[in-house]
Structures are given as C-alpha cells and as structure tokens.
Enzyme design. Structure first.
Site, PDB file in Angstrom:
ATOM      1  N   ALA A   1      -7.723  18.313   2.341  1.00  0.00           N
ATOM      2  CA  ALA A   1      -7.168  18.610   3.678  1.00  0.00           C
ATOM      3  C   ALA A   1      -6.408  19.930   3.643  1.00  0.00           C
ATOM      4  O   ALA A   1      -6.015  20.403   2.569  1.00  0.00           O
ATOM      5  CB  ALA A   1      -6.242  17.470   4.102  1.00  0.00           C
ATOM      6  N   GLU A   2      -6.204  20.486   4.821  1.00  0.00           N
ATOM      7  CA  GLU A   2      -5.535  21.786   4.896  1.00  0.00           C
ATOM      8  C   GLU A   2      -4.014  21.645   4.842  1.00  0.00           C
ATOM      9  O   GLU A   2      -3.307  22.591   4.491  1.00  0.00           O
ATOM     10  CB  GLU A   2      -5.954  22.522   6.175  1.00  0.00           C
TER      11      GLU A   2
ATOM     12  N   LYS B   1      -9.917  32.756   8.693  1.00  0.00           N
ATOM     13  CA  LYS B   1     -10.859  33.060   9.773  1.00  0.00           C
ATOM     14  C   LYS B   1     -12.187  32.308   9.593  1.00  0.00           C
ATOM     15  O   LYS B   1     -12.776  31.816  10.542  1.00  0.00           O
ATOM     16  CB  LYS B   1     -11.130  34.572   9.813  1.00  0.00           C
TER      17      LYS B   1
ATOM     18  N   ILE C   1       0.828  -1.212   0.000  1.00  0.00           N
ATOM     19  CA  ILE C   1       0.000   0.000   0.000  1.00  0.00           C
ATOM     20  C   ILE C   1       0.862   1.262   0.000  1.00  0.00           C
ATOM     21  O   ILE C   1       0.370   2.348  -0.256  1.00  0.00           O
ATOM     22  CB  ILE C   1      -0.966   0.045   1.215  1.00  0.00           C
ATOM     23  N   ASP C   2       2.157   1.111   0.308  1.00  0.00           N
ATOM     24  CA  ASP C   2       3.010   2.289   0.538  1.00  0.00           C
ATOM     25  C   ASP C   2       3.442   3.016  -0.748  1.00  0.00           C
ATOM     26  O   ASP C   2       3.889   4.152  -0.684  1.00  0.00           O
ATOM     27  CB  ASP C   2       4.283   1.891   1.305  1.00  0.00           C
TER      28      ASP C   2
ATOM     29  N   ARG D   1     -14.257  14.746   8.475  1.00  0.00           N
ATOM     30  CA  ARG D   1     -14.515  16.153   8.121  1.00  0.00           C
ATOM     31  C   ARG D   1     -15.870  16.607   8.680  1.00  0.00           C
ATOM     32  O   ARG D   1     -15.997  17.717   9.197  1.00  0.00           O
ATOM     33  CB  ARG D   1     -14.477  16.293   6.595  1.00  0.00           C
TER      34      ARG D   1
ATOM     35  N   HIS E   1      -4.853  -0.267  10.780  1.00  0.00           N
ATOM     36  CA  HIS E   1      -4.914  -1.358   9.799  1.00  0.00           C
ATOM     37  C   HIS E   1      -6.195  -1.402   8.973  1.00  0.00           C
ATOM     38  O   HIS E   1      -6.263  -2.183   8.020  1.00  0.00           O
ATOM     39  CB  HIS E   1      -4.672  -2.695  10.504  1.00  0.00           C
TER      40      HIS E   1
ATOM     41  N   GLY F   1       2.307   4.218   5.541  1.00  0.00           N
ATOM     42  CA  GLY F   1       3.236   4.593   4.474  1.00  0.00           C
ATOM     43  C   GLY F   1       4.671   4.224   4.809  1.00  0.00           C
ATOM     44  O   GLY F   1       5.563   4.431   4.005  1.00  0.00           O
TER      45      GLY F   1
HETATM   46  O1  F6P Z   1       4.299  -1.837   4.424  1.00  0.00           O
HETATM   47  C1  F6P Z   1       2.941  -1.826   4.620  1.00  0.00           C
HETATM   48  C2  F6P Z   1       2.570  -1.324   5.985  1.00  0.00           C
HETATM   49  O2  F6P Z   1       1.167  -1.282   6.090  1.00  0.00           O
HETATM   50  C3  F6P Z   1       3.182   0.026   6.355  1.00  0.00           C
HETATM   51  O3  F6P Z   1       2.483   1.101   5.797  1.00  0.00           O
HETATM   52  C4  F6P Z   1       3.129  -0.037   7.858  1.00  0.00           C
HETATM   53  O4  F6P Z   1       4.137   0.772   8.421  1.00  0.00           O
HETATM   54  C5  F6P Z   1       3.374  -1.480   8.154  1.00  0.00           C
HETATM   55  O5  F6P Z   1       3.049  -2.203   6.982  1.00  0.00           O
HETATM   56  C6  F6P Z   1       2.588  -2.032   9.308  1.00  0.00           C
HETATM   57  O6  F6P Z   1       2.975  -3.345   9.505  1.00  0.00           O
HETATM   58  P1  F6P Z   1       2.271  -4.372  10.501  1.00  0.00           P
HETATM   59  O7  F6P Z   1       1.027  -4.865   9.831  1.00  0.00           O
HETATM   60  O8  F6P Z   1       3.273  -5.444  10.680  1.00  0.00           O
HETATM   61  O9  F6P Z   1       1.928  -3.620  11.746  1.00  0.00           O
END
Ligand code: F6P
Length: 325
Positions: free
Chosen positions: A190-191, A215, A130-131, A158, A255, A174
C-alpha cells in the site's frame, strides 16, 4: 485453594481464528495430564449462568481447521461488576471448577485478572484477539490469519483501483491499535497507512498527500485503522474537499476480517499456548497469560499484558514510506 482437578475453559470478547485450536489444545493437553475439562459457553455470561458441558477429546475433534469458536463468545457487562463476578465464583464452587482458562483479548483478560484477585482463584489467559494488542507476546492468536485475509482483500481492491485509477481508503479493524493496518499496508504494497499511534502527533493524510503521489502512479491504496471519528470515510471526505482532482473510494472490510480457517501460524501458536496453560496450572502458576516471545513460551502477569502501550515499531512507518515511492 486445594488441589486442582477440574479446569473450566471459555472464550470471551471478539472471536478470533485459532480460538478453536486453543480449545482443542487445552482440552486434550488437560485430559492427558489427568484433569477434567468443562467447556463453558458464551464466555463469562455462561460462567455466570452455569452453561457448560464436560468435554471429552471427541468434543474437540475436527475443530483445528475452523474459524470462530465452538464455545461461542460474548462481551459480558455483568462480569465487569463485583456482583457479576461473585455469581461466576458461585458457579465455579457449584460445578467444582478449580481453575479457569480464559481465551480472549484485553477486556477479557482484565476481567480474568479481577476475578482471580478477588477470589484468590487460579486463572490462566491465552491471547485470543485479531488486534495483537496484548503486551508480552510477539503475536496473538488470530492476528496472522486476519493479516492474510486483509491482504487477499486488498490485492483484489488493487485490481479495480488500478483499472479505474482511483485512491482507495481501506478500513481495517484493530480497535485502538495500528498493528493490523501498518503491517498489512507493508504486506499489500500500500502507499500509506493511517494508524492511531500516530494520529495525535501528525496529520498523516497531509503528510502522505504532501509527499506527492508519483506521476506514473495513478491509483493508490491507503490502509486506515478503524476509529469512531477518523476512519476511512473521514479521510476520503477530506481528500474530496482538499484535493478535488482525485477519484476516491472507500472500502470498510468489517467482520469478514474475523472469520475463516486459521493460518498455520495461528494453529501452532494456539496449540503451543494451550498446552502451556496446562503446564502453568501444573506448576501452580496463576493470573498469568501464556504468550510466545522469541520462539519461547512465556508467562506474563495479567497486569503486564493488559498494559495499553504494547510497543508499536515506528521503523515500520519508515519502511512503508520508503517502499511506496
Ligand atoms: O477486538 C476485536 C475486534 O474485532 C476489534 O478489532 C473491533 O474493534 C471489535 O472487535 C469489533 O467488535 P464487535 O464484533 O463487537 O463489533
């Protein structure tokens, strides 16, 4: 190494939506091209222990829609050692596996590279994480689905942020890369985003607060990349201390970002690269990851794709800054 008849397939590291679509693609494309396919369970751990099953086309029926991985996955410390990799090679010899397809991220493809080099063994990688931190492919399998999941969550946050006029720090995954945080920040309106690629250069929180929150905007969302020391909690604490006028909350998505049915993009990417892995084996390629760049299938040597400097487009930071005024 002689003619390739049997291909072992495994998923390794963190699971990612679309891994099942990749397993299906490698299996079916492999069978169509006359190979025998063995599904190996629990990543390299299963390879070391010899946990596997001969796969038929039926074994991969109905899985294209499912998140996770039917082969299970693991982060295997033993495979990081030469002894562990030797055991894995012995399994390949015993089970008559002539080539491997490894679906995983940076760590998994580093293991694939070492194994392929040590035993002169054909290994093909698919970018499953996913990263989105693998060099040489525009995106990785799972990245698009996760961005959509994060976007849906932040849209919900939001609503409550607006109602209570709060600053929310939303932490996303990530590992060491800010692709998820930066692009999701744009997708969610997002800001600000706080990403590891910038953390050492500037104080991103000070920069954001320094710009001033409009503001008329009484609430805002800041997407923060996970980090052992400087995650969402760290920045929320700082705002409480340094800018006490704000009502601050934190949401760590965790997760839930990794689950769910894969998006069309990830299913297609997984299907194309899976078939690309079989094509690579037919061509006699080895130790390459199959990626897609500019809509074309590419074969990237492992040593290149696991580089740590996948380009982070700094223009995205400007886009987000400009659009969040
Ligand atoms: O590499 C995928 C990832 O979901 C990362 O984004 C995250 O840092 C890591 O795996 C989390 O790993 P685990 O499921 O072992 O906690």
């Amino acid at each position: 190494m002689g003619i390739i008849k049997t291909i072992g397939i495994l998923t390794s590291g963190g699971d990612a939506p679309g891994m099942n679509a990749a397993i299906r693609s490698v299996t079916r494309s492999g069978i169509c091209n006359g190979f025998k396919i063995k599904g190996i369970y629990r990543g390299y751990e299963g390879l070391i222990k010899g946990e596997m099953k001969d796969f038929t086309t039926e074994d991969v029926s109905g899985i294209i829609t499912r998140g996770g991985t039917i082969l299970k996955t693991a982060r295997c410390a033993e495979f990081m050692t030469p002894e562990g990799r030797k055991k894995a090679f012995k399994t390949c010899q015993k089970e008559r596996i002539d080539a491997l397809v490894v679906i995983g991220g940076n760590g998994s493809l580093t293991g694939a590279r070492d194994f392929g080099m040590e035993f002169d063994f054909p290994v093909i990688g698919l970018p499953g994480t996913i990263d989105n931190d693998l060099y040489g492919t525009d995106s990785t399998i799972g990245y698009d689905t996760t961005m959509n999941t994060i976007m849906e969550c932040v849209d919900r946050i939001r609503d409550t942020a607006n109602s209570h006029e709060r600053i929310f720090f939303v932490e996303v995954m990530g590992r060491d890369a800010g692709f998820l945080a930066q692009n999701c920040a744009i997708a969610c309106g997002a800001e600000a985003a706080i990403v590891p690629e910038e953390t050492t250069n500037v104080d991103q929180l000070a920069q954001f607060m320094g710009r001033g929150i409009r503001k008329s905007k009484k609430s805002c969302i800041v997407i923060v990349s996970e980090s052992p020391k400087c995650g969402a909690l760290y920045y929320a604490d700082r705002v409480k201390k340094e800018f006490p006028g704000f009502d601050v909350r934190v949401s760590i998505l965790g997760h839930l970002q990794r689950g769910g049915s894969p998006s069309a993009h990830d299913r297609i990417l997984a299907s194309i690269t899976g078939a690309g892995a079989i094509e690579a084996i037919k061509q006699g390629q080895r130790n390459v990851m199959v990626g897609v760049r500019n809509n074309e299938v590419v074969y990237v040597p492992f040593s290149e794709c696991i580089r740590t400097d996948k380009r982070f487009d700094k223009r995205l930071i400007t886009v987000l800054d400009e659009l969040s005024i």
